[in-house]
Design an enzyme around this catalytic site. Structure first.
Site, mmCIF file in Angstrom:
data_model
loop_
_atom_site.group_PDB
_atom_site.id
_atom_site.type_symbol
_atom_site.label_atom_id
_atom_site.label_comp_id
_atom_site.label_asym_id
_atom_site.label_seq_id
_atom_site.Cartn_x
_atom_site.Cartn_y
_atom_site.Cartn_z
ATOM 1 N N GLU A 134 8.252 18.871 -4.974
ATOM 2 C CA GLU A 134 7.488 17.853 -4.249
ATOM 3 C C GLU A 134 6.959 18.450 -2.951
ATOM 4 O O GLU A 134 7.282 19.584 -2.595
ATOM 5 C CB GLU A 134 8.381 16.642 -3.947
ATOM 6 N N HIS A 249 3.621 7.289 2.090
ATOM 7 C CA HIS A 249 3.505 8.099 0.875
ATOM 8 C C HIS A 249 2.028 8.179 0.520
ATOM 9 O O HIS A 249 1.332 7.167 0.542
ATOM 10 C CB HIS A 249 4.302 7.471 -0.271
ATOM 11 N N ARG A 295 3.761 15.027 3.554
ATOM 12 C CA ARG A 295 3.137 13.719 3.290
ATOM 13 C C ARG A 295 2.232 13.223 4.406
ATOM 14 O O ARG A 295 1.231 12.561 4.141
ATOM 15 C CB ARG A 295 4.233 12.689 3.052
ATOM 16 N N HIS A 355 6.296 3.985 3.221
ATOM 17 C CA HIS A 355 7.265 4.395 2.202
ATOM 18 C C HIS A 355 8.689 4.473 2.748
ATOM 19 O O HIS A 355 9.633 4.073 2.081
ATOM 20 C CB HIS A 355 6.825 5.763 1.679
ATOM 21 N N ARG A 390 10.198 13.063 6.888
ATOM 22 C CA ARG A 390 11.286 13.308 5.936
ATOM 23 C C ARG A 390 10.804 14.188 4.797
ATOM 24 O O ARG A 390 9.756 13.929 4.200
ATOM 25 C CB ARG A 390 11.777 11.969 5.374
#
Ligand code: SIN
Length: 556
Positions: A134, A249, A295, A355, A390
């Protein structure tokens, strides 16, 4: 509006009378049933404590249950704890705590073994755990289940373990109105359960209520994610930090009328590409990691591209994903097919959505908040792991690793401390001329305000205006004639919105998820520090800047 431009938060949502209310006694009260709450409950109960676990929503509605991507843990020979730590610190843009990061990342192996022992089945390839990748990760290290159903599988295993544990009592749906703090110590809570009020007397309490995505118009979170735990901890006097950091997100399904379903980042990890309406793969060249950039970067690029092309969304192109995307991502494929979108042939309309709340109640590595007797774990906690952003799939990991610590520490405290609820009453002021309210309208006004002015791009002016509106709305909502569950939840949402906005006003720089158009640069000399917020004696938000430190992403 001006006379209410500064919000005042009373210590309790509602008055209560502990002289007449039924009281339930437990050693450890756990509020929330996702991965952090369940880990805390199970470990506290294994340590011998009687645990009462309360959840507001069904277990299928936790953020854990909705998690798709997975749980990050270094597995392969080309990976290591140090690389996982490095990626976490880089994405955290200087504010992640090194010690906490090492402790969480090092706890991954045991946490995974424990979840598997409880019956969680993770996907395997050639006998080994299958790994995907990711945003922000330099290696494949995201462990998953059922392709894109990781959270549901973890939640299934945890719920079964909670239900069969002889020392855990589960009550759901149960809405915790307030924590009770007496003589500076948390000793229980006031709860609405089955339409009745109940007082819980507890040796210690663990708040693990998850996030607050519902304060935004666009969010990947379930409807229950209204920041109740953040507001509970704040009203109880706990120190709160990092609220300005709300992670958006990049890819939520965007179709008019469709719920904003998450399209996992593992899809881009498998080769999917973001395109604009002209077919341009705009992340190429925008960041060295292209479609797997962190992100915050990807979300802002999407927003800019929407503006540049005059579109309401961009598109996710899965046509070059390795293997059959329908087989690899069955739950995403199912949701999309209900809108006649085929992952193999169609472009999927997406845009960013709120998110993850990076901020929350400040805790140590055992989940202790600044209020004795009160612990926090998971998204509601601010441990320092995530810094200003994060790293993907670090949240289930943190919930499992530090939920365990909170469970063990809260059980130990409950063993040595017998707390008692004061058998007193707190009066609720009589309200004359209560305002006539349309709660749906207020809710959508808040969500739109947060999206427009406290979202992916912020300015001092927009934030100041948002602060004043939130204060005004909160002021009259407190005088609602019938403070039912919807009013109380909305009051919690306004409280969290005020904390996010306050943090965003004070952080006059751009870093991680927090981007100020009027201060676009990162300013380590002034802001490489945390911003703490606390409820002051007069009910106002009191801010304190933490000490300046060396940016941890540059020592990496
Ligand atoms: C995702 O699957 O993209 C979300 C995972 C996460 O937020 O950690």
């Amino acid at each position: 509006m001006d006379q209410h431009a500064i919000a005042h938060f009373p210590p309790l949502l509602q008055g209560f009378d502990l002289r007449s209310m039924p009281v339930l006694r437990t050693d450890v009260l756990v509020i929330g049933g996702g991965i952090a709450g369940s880990s805390a409950a199970l470990h506290a109960a294994d340590a011998g404590a009687e645990v009462l676990m309360l959840t507001k929503s069904p277990f299928s509605e936790t953020n854990t249950s909705w998690a798709q991507g997975g749980i990050a843990a270094a597995q392969r020979a080309d990976d290591s704890l140090d690389l996982h730590i490095l990626d976490t610190l880089k994405v955290g843009i200087g504010l992640s705590d090194r010690t906490v990061t090492r402790a969480v990342v090092a706890g991954a192996r045991d946490a995974l073994a424990w979840l598997q022992q409880l019956g969680a089945n993770f996907d395997r390839e050639g006998g080994e755990l299958a790994l995907s990748r990711e945003g922000g990760h330099t290696r494949h290290r995201v462990i998953h289940a059922g392709g894109d159903c990781t959270g549901a599988e973890i939640q299934r295993a945890l719920l079964a373990a909670v239900q069969r544990h002889p020392r855990i009592t589960l009550r759901s749906p149960a809405f915790v109105r307030d924590l009770v703090v007496a003589s500076g110590r948390c000793c229980g809570a006031i709860v609405d359960v089955d339409g009745a009020e109940l007082a819980v007397e507890a040796g210690s309490a663990v708040v693990a209520t998850g996030g607050a995505g519902q304060i935004y118009r666009e969010t990947t979170n379930p409807t229950g994610a209204s920041g109740d735990g953040h507001a509970l901890c704040f009203r109880a006097g706990a120190r709160i930090a990092d609220c300005e950091f709300v992670q958006f997100h990049p890819t939520t399904l965007y179709i008019a009328g469709a719920s904003r379903f998450l399209i996992s980042e593992v899809v881009r990890g498998a080769g999917a590409v973001l395109r604009d309406r002209n077919g341009t793969a705009f992340m190429q060249g925008a960041h060295p990691m292209a479609d797997l950039a962190p992100r915050d970067v990807t979300s802002r690029c999407i927003l800019d591209r929407m503006v540049a092309t005059g579109d309401t969304n961009v598109y996710l192109d899965l046509r070059q994903v390795d293997g059959d995307p329908v087989k690899r991502f069955p739950s995403i494929a199912k949701i999309c097919s209900a809108f006649d979108l085929d992952l193999r042939t169609d472009l999927i309309p997406v845009r960013p959505g709120a998110h993850y709340m990076v901020g929350g109640a400040v805790t140590d590595l055992d989940g202790r908040t600044s209020v004795p007797g009160l612990f926090a774990a998971g998204e509601v906690a601010s441990t320092g792991l995530h810094g200003a952003n994060r790293l993907a799939s670090n949240s289930l990991l943190e919930g499992a690793v530090l939920g365990k610590q909170a469970g063990i520490a809260s059980a130990a405290l409950a063993r040595t401390h017998s707390s008692q609820l004061p058998r007193t009453a707190t009066g609720a002021p009589m309200v004359e001329n209560p305002p006539r309210l349309q709660l749906d309208d207020l809710l959508y006004s808040l969500k739109s305000l947060m999206w427009r002015q406290v979202g992916l791009r912020r300015t001092a002016e927009g934030l100041a205006d948002a602060q004043a509106r939130i204060a005004y709305w909160h002021h009259y909502l407190q005088r609602a004639a019938t403070p039912d569950r919807r009013v109380l939840e909305l009051s919690n949402m306004l409280t969290v919105a005020a904390l996010v906005t306050e943090g965003a006003c004070l952080r006059a720089e751009s870093r991680g998820t927090h981007y100020r158009d009027d201060r676009p640069a990162r300013d380590d000399a002034t802001f490489c520090r945390r911003i703490f917020l606390q409820r002051g004696a007069d009910g106002q938000i009191v801010a304190e800047q933490g000490p300046l430190f060396e940016p941890t992403d540059q020592q990496a």
